[in-house]
Write a protein that holds these residues in place. Structure first.
Motif, mmCIF file in Angstrom:
data_model
loop_
_atom_site.group_PDB
_atom_site.id
_atom_site.type_symbol
_atom_site.label_atom_id
_atom_site.label_comp_id
_atom_site.label_asym_id
_atom_site.label_seq_id
_atom_site.Cartn_x
_atom_site.Cartn_y
_atom_site.Cartn_z
ATOM 1 N N THR A 262 1.171 -1.326 -0.146
ATOM 2 C CA THR A 262 0.193 0.119 -0.020
ATOM 3 C C THR A 262 0.872 1.311 0.375
ATOM 4 O O THR A 262 1.847 1.669 1.186
ATOM 5 C CB THR A 262 -0.626 0.234 0.977
ATOM 6 N N PHE A 263 1.016 1.775 -0.903
ATOM 7 C CA PHE A 263 1.042 3.266 -1.182
ATOM 8 C C PHE A 263 -0.037 4.546 -1.208
ATOM 9 O O PHE A 263 -1.278 4.145 -1.823
ATOM 10 C CB PHE A 263 2.077 3.757 -2.377
ATOM 11 N N PHE A 264 -0.201 5.321 -0.371
ATOM 12 C CA PHE A 264 -1.026 6.541 -0.764
ATOM 13 C C PHE A 264 -0.415 8.196 -1.105
ATOM 14 O O PHE A 264 0.761 8.431 -1.047
ATOM 15 C CB PHE A 264 -1.125 7.380 0.868
ATOM 16 N N VAL A 265 -1.057 8.242 -2.654
ATOM 17 C CA VAL A 265 -1.006 9.350 -3.587
ATOM 18 C C VAL A 265 -1.735 10.505 -3.644
ATOM 19 O O VAL A 265 -2.884 9.917 -3.609
ATOM 20 C CB VAL A 265 -0.530 8.590 -4.751
ATOM 21 N N ARG A 266 -1.765 11.695 -2.655
ATOM 22 C CA ARG A 266 -2.262 12.923 -3.351
ATOM 23 C C ARG A 266 -2.825 12.744 -4.854
ATOM 24 O O ARG A 266 -1.667 12.421 -5.661
ATOM 25 C CB ARG A 266 -1.553 13.676 -2.611
ATOM 26 N N TYR A 267 -4.148 12.612 -5.174
ATOM 27 C CA TYR A 267 -4.919 12.710 -6.426
ATOM 28 C C TYR A 267 -4.331 14.404 -6.724
ATOM 29 O O TYR A 267 -5.159 14.984 -5.939
ATOM 30 C CB TYR A 267 -6.580 12.737 -6.133
ATOM 31 N N PRO A 268 -3.699 15.002 -7.660
ATOM 32 C CA PRO A 268 -4.152 15.769 -8.145
ATOM 33 C C PRO A 268 -5.220 16.456 -8.714
ATOM 34 O O PRO A 268 -5.973 15.659 -9.172
ATOM 35 C CB PRO A 268 -2.882 15.633 -9.112
ATOM 36 N N ILE A 280 -1.410 6.197 -8.685
ATOM 37 C CA ILE A 280 -2.589 5.330 -8.757
ATOM 38 C C ILE A 280 -3.050 4.561 -10.192
ATOM 39 O O ILE A 280 -4.355 3.403 -9.965
ATOM 40 C CB ILE A 280 -3.630 6.933 -8.977
ATOM 41 N N ALA A 281 -2.584 5.169 -10.606
ATOM 42 C CA ALA A 281 -2.877 3.396 -12.116
ATOM 43 C C ALA A 281 -2.820 2.343 -11.826
ATOM 44 O O ALA A 281 -3.011 1.724 -12.371
ATOM 45 C CB ALA A 281 -2.767 4.740 -13.847
ATOM 46 N N ASN A 282 -1.442 2.775 -10.754
ATOM 47 C CA ASN A 282 -0.531 1.359 -11.322
ATOM 48 C C ASN A 282 -0.994 0.276 -9.544
ATOM 49 O O ASN A 282 -0.635 -0.036 -9.355
ATOM 50 C CB ASN A 282 0.577 1.764 -11.577
ATOM 51 N N GLY A 283 -2.462 1.418 -9.088
ATOM 52 C CA GLY A 283 -2.626 0.718 -7.596
ATOM 53 C C GLY A 283 -2.540 1.161 -6.462
ATOM 54 O O GLY A 283 -2.762 0.731 -5.742
ATOM 55 N N ALA A 284 -1.994 2.356 -6.452
ATOM 56 C CA ALA A 284 -1.470 3.547 -5.286
ATOM 57 C C ALA A 284 -3.046 3.594 -5.231
ATOM 58 O O ALA A 284 -4.209 3.258 -5.477
ATOM 59 C CB ALA A 284 -0.739 4.668 -5.451
ATOM 60 N N VAL A 285 -2.796 4.295 -3.674
ATOM 61 C CA VAL A 285 -4.387 4.589 -2.994
ATOM 62 C C VAL A 285 -4.932 6.159 -2.670
ATOM 63 O O VAL A 285 -3.651 6.650 -1.985
ATOM 64 C CB VAL A 285 -4.594 3.892 -1.266
#
Length: 298
Positions: A262-268, A280-285
């Protein structure tokens, strides 16, 4: 302060062997421990005993003989380290980060850490926030919001001394009363920037300085890779504020995503130039500016 072990000179001598891989050095440490062999007892052996007991090659025996001759030099180094208030934590120590050791394994986990500060932080819940020195305004807001949350939740932050977003994280975390692990880009006997300004935070237990570089060396070309690797290995949770520059750590994260980590990514925002969407497209949250998970139904 833990105090520098009498065996530390042997640790330093072996941990930085230039022609040995990290895995080979860590396996050697492990081998001595499994056989209940103290390091000073190992170096008291004769070459023929190294060959018969440990089956070392002639080339390896020559290396150990050279280290034997240089032990007074390494002893002086460890004394200076202790005098400057640093500890030496080997990979087999109870103070060493269990999470790091398990996550990176013998092939990548540093054999030694040179540390100053609160060693309890080594095994405290910790997170890192990855960003860019060209971070967007939203990226900086995201970092600030996360730091406030982590301080409330008593989660330590992992960062470095580097100018830019690393220093931004360090300063904000201390300003808000948080705890931070600081990865140094220098050997602890070669620091260009003294750590005196942080004495108050060291005394308060807010800081743990970490270096894996040979004590008398300046940072090398591979330091950024080592920094990224340590951030990845020490952090229980990893958040990405901005992903712009090409960095080695992105490869680790993509590999982790393929392993369902699990990795968390700010939605731009729509008009942002960012690689965040790629992760995000590769599975990050995806998470919002406060680090809260964005549900797909939202």
């Amino acid at each position: 302060m833990i105090g520098v072990s009498q065996e530390a000179a042997y640790w330093v001598a072996i941990a930085h062997l230039p022609n040995w891989s990290r895995e080979k050095i860590n396996n050697f440490f492990d081998r001595l421990l499994r056989n209940h062999f103290a390091f000073h007892d190992f170096f008291a052996l004769k070459p023929e005993e190294w060959e018969s007991l440990f089956h070392f090659s002639r080339e390896e025996i020559v290396i150990f003989q050279s280290l034997q001759e240089k032990l007074p030099y390494y002893t002086i180094i460890t004394q200076k380290i202790s005098e400057q208030g640093f500890d030496i934590i080997p990979v087999h120590s109870n103070f060493y980060s269990v999470h790091l050791r398990e996550k990176l394994g013998k092939s990548h986990a540093p054999t030694l850490f040179y540390t100053k500060g609160n060693t309890d932080l080594f095994n405290a819940p910790a997170a890192c926030i990855l960003g860019s020195n060209r971070s967007s305004g939203n990226g900086l807001i995201f970092i600030q919001n996360l730091i406030r949350r982590f301080v409330r939740e008593e989660v330590a932050l992992i960062t470095s001394f580097e100018p830019g977003y690393h220093r931004y994280i360090l300063n904000l975390c201390l300003q808000f009363g948080g705890r931070v692990l600081v990865i140094l880009d220098q050997g602890v006997l070669s620091l260009k920037r003294p750590l005196d300004d942080f004495d108050q935070y060291v005394m308060n237990g807010q800081v743990l300085f970490l270096s894996t570089i040979f004590p008398k060396n300046n940072n090398g070309k591979k330091w950024a890779l080592q920094r990224d690797l340590l951030q990845y290995g020490l952090a229980k949770d990893i958040y990405i504020a901005d992903a712009l520059e090409k960095r080695q750590i992105w490869r680790w994260i993509l590999r982790g995503l393929r392993q369902n980590k699990t990795f968390f990514v700010r939605y731009p925002e729509e008009n942002e130039k960012s690689a965040n969407r790629f992760f995000i497209a590769n599975g990050a949250v995806p998470v919002d500016l406060n680090g809260r998970i964005i549900n797909k139904s939202d």
